[in-house]
Design an enzyme around this catalytic site. Structure first.
Site, PDB file in Angstrom:
ATOM      1  N   TYR A   1     -41.973 -38.317 -41.144  1.00  0.00           N
ATOM      2  CA  TYR A   1     -43.139 -37.895 -40.804  1.00  0.00           C
ATOM      3  C   TYR A   1     -42.952 -37.448 -39.132  1.00  0.00           C
ATOM      4  CZ  TYR A   1     -45.382 -39.811 -44.786  1.00  0.00           C
ATOM      5  OH  TYR A   1     -45.775 -40.206 -45.980  1.00  0.00           O
TER       6      TYR A   1
ATOM      7  N   ASP B   1     -52.016 -47.293 -37.657  1.00  0.00           N
ATOM      8  CA  ASP B   1     -51.338 -48.277 -38.694  1.00  0.00           C
ATOM      9  C   ASP B   1     -49.979 -48.798 -37.821  1.00  0.00           C
ATOM     10  OD1 ASP B   1     -52.911 -46.204 -39.907  1.00  0.00           O
ATOM     11  OD2 ASP B   1     -52.037 -46.793 -41.882  1.00  0.00           O
TER      12      ASP B   1
ATOM     13  N   TRP C   1     -56.145 -51.767 -38.346  1.00  0.00           N
ATOM     14  CA  TRP C   1     -54.716 -52.147 -38.004  1.00  0.00           C
ATOM     15  C   TRP C   1     -54.662 -52.087 -36.360  1.00  0.00           C
ATOM     16  CZ3 TRP C   1     -52.182 -54.331 -41.745  1.00  0.00           C
ATOM     17  CH2 TRP C   1     -51.945 -53.794 -42.772  1.00  0.00           C
TER      18      TRP C   1
ATOM     19  N   SER D   1     -54.436 -45.265 -47.939  1.00  0.00           N
ATOM     20  CA  SER D   1     -54.802 -43.979 -47.676  1.00  0.00           C
ATOM     21  C   SER D   1     -53.927 -43.500 -46.326  1.00  0.00           C
ATOM     22  CB  SER D   1     -56.498 -44.043 -47.073  1.00  0.00           C
ATOM     23  OG  SER D   1     -57.143 -44.288 -48.081  1.00  0.00           O
TER      24      SER D   1
END
Length: 623
Positions: A141, A148, A222, A338
């Site tokens: 990514y 997170d 988170w 998610s």
């Protein structure tokens, strides 16, 4: 898929001097059963381990620690290599388990855990970053930072830096928290968008700002837990600490506004409470409870946020906890996953988030629930301070980096030799714990409720020991007479300095004898047993304790025995002015004999440590 079963006995209520579960009993016993054949190194496992580690500290039940250690030992070898971990993935999710490795290393001092943790630290050294220095969430990514990832990496980064003297890392850590807040914070609501793409190339990224489109609750959960956990390791005078505290204050205000006022819970998409398809979500609600309650307890946030957390905790127990006729309790209402991007593309739309499946006993929900439950057993601090001497007892050893560090009866020492569990017990009863590294004076004792002096050094232990001077003794006695609770703990004749320590003890009618009572051979633990039978007012919840090789006491004047054995005085109490002195001829409550890992289960040293902590705090209520 593994099953995680939690048996919960949870009643509400706090007391400043509560038992670990509170006077109205707030006890959580977690039993994990799983298909062990599928065990992998993952952030889900790591979150469960974090929750169980807290449960171990809250109960003194070593089953939780032994379970964690057993699982980790299946995943690492003697050289610190981690099964199914590939550093070249540069996946921040894989770093979270490093916190468990650091725990295991500190408790056992086994080098394999240090090596494994250092492998994860090495990943962070070359982790791809944005142009301003934030870690990419994963190599696959590129240019993306997700909320997170701050929890996955930064508390580990901070703890590793604190333990192994990487002081410059705290600038980096604070900058990364600040950068993602700057790029994702909505000025109207104060909420944080799930992720940010520096390149603006992802389909979910706003072309002007780079952030995603929605406020996903667990992502903010988170991030909040990352803040309060990383703060634990920041030096008190570091400018980055102020940065993190300011972010946490903005964060807490924003999520409090987003809380459902009726249920106390938070919905999966935070700013769309009550909209079609949206729902209260368990894992995020637990994470927010943990963040707010811990922030209030540690003084990172105003105490009022504990009330916000307590309201939410009631909602969690009411909404998400279900119990079968057979007594098994499960956690409902956790969204499975998610994310953003990937294949197939996750576009970060509202429809995407509400379309993800809910899971019963999801490990992310259960891990977050355990963290929240553990934290809710810790009442807000009540401004009483338990001060541990590190002046008369100032032993040093060289750590694995070659740096001299203080150890032996310190709050930070998590190995057998430390007082980390006893310190935790004091904090479970609402006290602050602090250390006095200099000679006691009226001024530096003034704010303390309890002052503990343990096994002062002699010239065998340190080159230039600090013996109590007349000035020191005068300051200590004056503080006791004004209402302080003093603890004097010596050792057996082979391991203690008696001459100078007894001059201090004599001010209170106490003398540590030059003997070595209750000798124990090997693991014949019964040789070190004392029976209390719950008849001792200092130890109302304790029947059987273990103390070996101690100095007995001789008493006169105000000192009175509170435990004797075969004519020998084992413990004593002296009332001096408004204050109290407790004495025992052994360091007694160091981790080796309170953490449950060594003693047979019928010994209750953890209970005794809790009983004595509560009794000491009661004696010092006027302080």
């Amino acid at each position: 898929m593994r099953r995680i079963a939690v048996i919960l006995l949870l009643l509400i209520g706090f007391s400043a001097l509560a038992q670990p579960a509170g006077p109205s009993i707030r006890l959580a016993t977690s039993i994990i059963s799983r298909d062990t054949a599928t065990l992998r190194w993952s952030y889900e496992e790591a979150l469960i381990w974090q929750g169980l580690a807290g449960l171990w500290y809250n109960t003194g039940d070593a089953r939780y620690f032994k379970y964690i250690q057993g699982e980790v030992d299946r995943l690492i070898d003697k050289d610190g290599n981690i099964r199914n971990y590939n550093a070249a993935d540069y996946n921040l999710d894989n770093v979270l388990g490093g916190r468990t490795l650091l725990l295991l290393y500190q408790v056992t001092l086994q080098e394999k855990y240090y090596k494994a943790a250092t492998n994860l630290r090495t990943q962070l050294k070359t982790q791809p970053r944005t142009t301003e220095g934030s870690f990419w969430h994963k190599k696959k990514y590129p240019s993306q930072v997700w909320l997170d990832g701050l929890y996955m990496s930064q508390p580990f980064f901070a703890e590793y830096a604190r333990l192994f003297h990487e002081d410059s890392a705290f600038i980096d850590i604070a900058a990364q928290f600040a950068a993602i807040e700057r790029h994702t914070r909505d000025l109207k609501t104060g909420l944080l968008y799930h992720g940010w793409d520096e390149s603006r190339q992802e389909k979910w990224a706003d072309k002007a700002s780079g952030h995603s489109a929605n406020f996903w609750a667990r992502a903010m959960g988170w991030y909040g837990m990352a803040l309060v956990d990383a703060l634990d390791y920041f030096p008190k005078d570091h400018p980055g600490r102020k940065t993190l505290l300011a972010i946490l204050h903005r964060y807490a205000a924003a999520i409090t506004k987003a809380q459902d006022p009726h249920s106390g819970l938070w919905w999966d998409v935070l700013d769309k409470v009550g909209q079609k398809g949206n729902y209260p979500e368990a894992s995020a609600s637990c994470m927010f409870v943990y963040t707010l309650a811990k922030g209030a307890r540690k003084g990172y946030l105003p105490a009022a946020y504990h009330t916000t957390a307590a309201h939410a905790w009631q909602g969690i127990l009411h909404k998400f906890i279900t119990t079968s006729p057979g007594g098994n309790t499960t956690l409902e209402g956790t969204v499975g996953v998610s994310g953003l991007g990937g294949t197939p593309n996750r576009d970060g739309s509202y429809a995407y988030y509400i379309g993800e499946k809910l899971v019963t006993d999801d490990p992310k929900g259960m891990g977050a629930f355990l963290l929240a439950a553990n934290e809710m057993e810790m009442p807000p601090a009540n401004k009483r301070t338990v001060l541990l001497d590190c002046y008369f007892n100032n032993e040093r050893r060289t750590d694995i980096t070659g740096t001299p560090v203080r150890y032996h009866y310190t709050w930070d020492d998590r190995a057998n030799s430390g007082y980390s569990l006893w310190g935790h017990i004091f904090r479970m009863n609402g006290a602050y714990t602090d250390t006095l590294p200099v000679a006691p004076t009226a001024q530096n004792l003034a704010g303390a409720s309890v002052y503990i002096i343990v096994d002062p050094d002699d010239d065998r232990e340190v080159p230039s020991p600090h013996y109590p001077s007349e000035q020191d003794m005068h300051a200590i006695e004056g503080w006791v007479r004004a209402g302080g609770a003093l603890v004097l703990m010596s050792n057996d004749s082979a391991n203690a300095e008696f001459t100078h320590f007894n001059r201090l003890a004599a001010h209170f009618g106490i003398r540590f004898n030059y003997d070595d009572y209750h000798k124990v051979t090997g693991n014949q633990f019964e040789m070190g047993a004392f029976q209390l039978k719950r008849q001792n007012p200092l130890f109302p919840e304790t029947d059987k304790i273990y103390i070996k090789e101690l100095s007995t006491l001789s008493l006169n004047g105000p000192a009175k025995p509170i435990l004797t054995d075969a004519g020998h005085v084992i413990m004593a109490v002296a009332r001096i002015g408004k204050g109290t002195v407790f004495a025992v001829g052994d360091p007694w409550f160091y981790n080796e004999y309170t953490d449950g890992r060594r003693l047979p289960a019928d010994f209750q040293n953890y209970n005794a440590a809790r009983d004595l902590a509560q009794w000491l705090l009661r004696q010092a209520q006027t302080k």
